[in-house]
Write a protein that holds these residues in place. Sequence first.
Motif, PDB file in Angstrom:
ATOM      1  N   MET A 219       6.700 -21.621 -47.037  1.00 50.37           N
ATOM      2  CA  MET A 219       5.361 -21.377 -47.576  1.00 50.37           C
ATOM      3  C   MET A 219       4.921 -20.158 -46.933  1.00 50.37           C
ATOM      4  O   MET A 219       4.197 -19.060 -47.367  1.00 50.37           O
ATOM      5  N   GLY A 220       5.158 -19.808 -45.508  1.00 49.68           N
ATOM      6  CA  GLY A 220       4.970 -18.704 -44.846  1.00 49.68           C
ATOM      7  C   GLY A 220       5.611 -17.685 -45.288  1.00 49.68           C
ATOM      8  O   GLY A 220       5.026 -16.554 -45.409  1.00 49.68           O
ATOM      9  N   GLU A 221       6.805 -17.638 -45.730  1.00 49.02           N
ATOM     10  CA  GLU A 221       7.590 -16.627 -46.283  1.00 49.02           C
ATOM     11  C   GLU A 221       7.189 -16.182 -47.618  1.00 49.02           C
ATOM     12  O   GLU A 221       7.072 -14.827 -47.935  1.00 49.02           O
ATOM     13  N   THR A 222       6.615 -17.058 -48.317  1.00 48.43           N
ATOM     14  CA  THR A 222       6.309 -16.730 -49.558  1.00 48.43           C
ATOM     15  C   THR A 222       4.808 -16.001 -49.553  1.00 48.43           C
ATOM     16  O   THR A 222       4.623 -14.884 -50.161  1.00 48.43           O
ATOM     17  N   ARG A 223       4.147 -16.247 -48.660  1.00 46.04           N
ATOM     18  CA  ARG A 223       2.727 -15.435 -48.443  1.00 46.04           C
ATOM     19  C   ARG A 223       3.177 -13.998 -47.906  1.00 46.04           C
ATOM     20  O   ARG A 223       2.506 -13.219 -48.124  1.00 46.04           O
ATOM     21  N   ALA A 224       4.123 -14.166 -46.920  1.00 45.25           N
ATOM     22  CA  ALA A 224       4.326 -12.631 -46.416  1.00 45.25           C
ATOM     23  C   ALA A 224       5.015 -11.861 -47.555  1.00 45.25           C
ATOM     24  O   ALA A 224       4.633 -10.716 -47.617  1.00 45.25           O
ATOM     25  N   LYS A 225       5.752 -12.239 -48.363  1.00 43.06           N
ATOM     26  CA  LYS A 225       6.342 -11.790 -49.639  1.00 43.06           C
ATOM     27  C   LYS A 225       5.121 -11.139 -50.525  1.00 43.06           C
ATOM     28  O   LYS A 225       5.011 -10.004 -50.825  1.00 43.06           O
TER      29      LYS A 225
ATOM     30  N   GLY B  74       1.809 -10.868 -49.721  1.00 46.92           N
ATOM     31  CA  GLY B  74       1.149  -9.906 -48.777  1.00 46.92           C
ATOM     32  C   GLY B  74       2.061  -8.493 -48.866  1.00 46.92           C
ATOM     33  O   GLY B  74       1.373  -7.273 -49.033  1.00 46.92           O
ATOM     34  N   THR B  75       3.367  -8.488 -48.650  1.00 48.87           N
ATOM     35  CA  THR B  75       3.899  -7.145 -48.800  1.00 48.87           C
ATOM     36  C   THR B  75       3.946  -6.653 -50.115  1.00 48.87           C
ATOM     37  O   THR B  75       3.522  -5.199 -50.130  1.00 48.87           O
ATOM     38  N   TRP B  76       4.075  -7.134 -51.242  1.00 48.84           N
ATOM     39  CA  TRP B  76       4.151  -6.584 -52.624  1.00 48.84           C
ATOM     40  C   TRP B  76       2.377  -6.206 -52.759  1.00 48.84           C
ATOM     41  O   TRP B  76       2.311  -5.235 -53.502  1.00 48.84           O
ATOM     42  N   LEU B  77       1.505  -7.085 -52.356  1.00 51.12           N
ATOM     43  CA  LEU B  77       0.015  -6.643 -52.552  1.00 51.12           C
ATOM     44  C   LEU B  77      -0.147  -5.224 -51.825  1.00 51.12           C
ATOM     45  O   LEU B  77      -0.653  -4.077 -52.272  1.00 51.12           O
ATOM     46  N   GLY B  78       0.335  -5.152 -50.704  1.00 56.51           N
ATOM     47  CA  GLY B  78       0.216  -3.906 -49.815  1.00 56.51           C
ATOM     48  C   GLY B  78       0.787  -2.554 -50.413  1.00 56.51           C
ATOM     49  O   GLY B  78       0.381  -1.573 -50.617  1.00 56.51           O
ATOM     50  N   PHE B  79       2.174  -2.919 -50.870  1.00 57.93           N
ATOM     51  CA  PHE B  79       2.928  -2.133 -51.508  1.00 57.93           C
ATOM     52  C   PHE B  79       2.170  -1.271 -52.866  1.00 57.93           C
ATOM     53  O   PHE B  79       2.141  -0.268 -53.048  1.00 57.93           O
ATOM     54  N   LEU B  80       1.615  -2.402 -53.570  1.00 62.21           N
ATOM     55  CA  LEU B  80       0.840  -2.025 -54.969  1.00 62.21           C
ATOM     56  C   LEU B  80      -0.369  -1.431 -54.533  1.00 62.21           C
ATOM     57  O   LEU B  80      -0.836  -0.184 -55.303  1.00 62.21           O
TER      58      LEU B  80
END
Length: 277
Positions: A1-7, A9-15
């Motif tokens: 679950m934590g890894e999914t949230r991190a991914k 968050g990473t994609w949202l930051g990237f976008l």
Amino acid sequence: MGETRAKIGTWLGFLLILVWCLLPVVWIISLSFKGPTETAAGSPQFLPKEPTLQNYSDIIDNPDFKDSLINSFGIAAISTFLSVILATLAAYAIARLDFKGKRLVLSIALAIAMFPVVALVGPLFDLWRTLGLFNTWPGLIIPYMSFTLPLAIWTLSAFFREIPWEMEQAAQVDGATSWQAFRKVIVPLAAPGVFTAAILTFFFAWNEFVLALSLTSTTQARTVPAQLSFFVGPDPFNPPYGQLATASVVVTVPIIVIVLLFQRKIVAGLTSGAVKG
């Protein structure tokens, strides 16, 4: 679950970063397809109501813009070619030879690269007028090289230091001269660094504005960035925003093409030496 949230968050930051960086580019492209009536409106829409190619037609038919575009290509290409050749020889000597003052040479080169361009405009203006270099290609190529050479030397010297000395010695043992070993062994291995130095040099010469505006008086040597400042239009209170945006798009296309063609070499050049092991 934590890894999914991190991914996520990473994609949202990237976008978010992608939208932030590309929004001005999309706005300029949209503006280039708008007519004078729409760009003169108080609050123009983001997308053009009636897209038109008239701005591109006007820019292509503009003789001053075409002359400045040729000047930009010629001056940037010559500056890049000369800077890369001289920087390759200088960087190799700095990386391979032991002599007193090596660090001082690199420090002075870095200081020259960081020197403010505006401080040189006045003296260069008077000197170039005296020497007959004002409003000429050499009058821009020489000061461009003074700023691009130090950066290229720093970039290439780091690459030459990473190349094993034994490879050059092995080539000399096989019968190659020092020049042949340098040309056929060292330079090909340092190709990513050479491409990186060439791209950085070309970008500087292509985008430089202050020297191109101050050391030229006509389209005989004036480059595109300086020429755009003369696109004032018939009314000083209503500049031709559409044509300015169109010219910006046209000028940006060669840079995009170069980056796409040499993307892998640029990435290899910028990341080489970042990881040791």
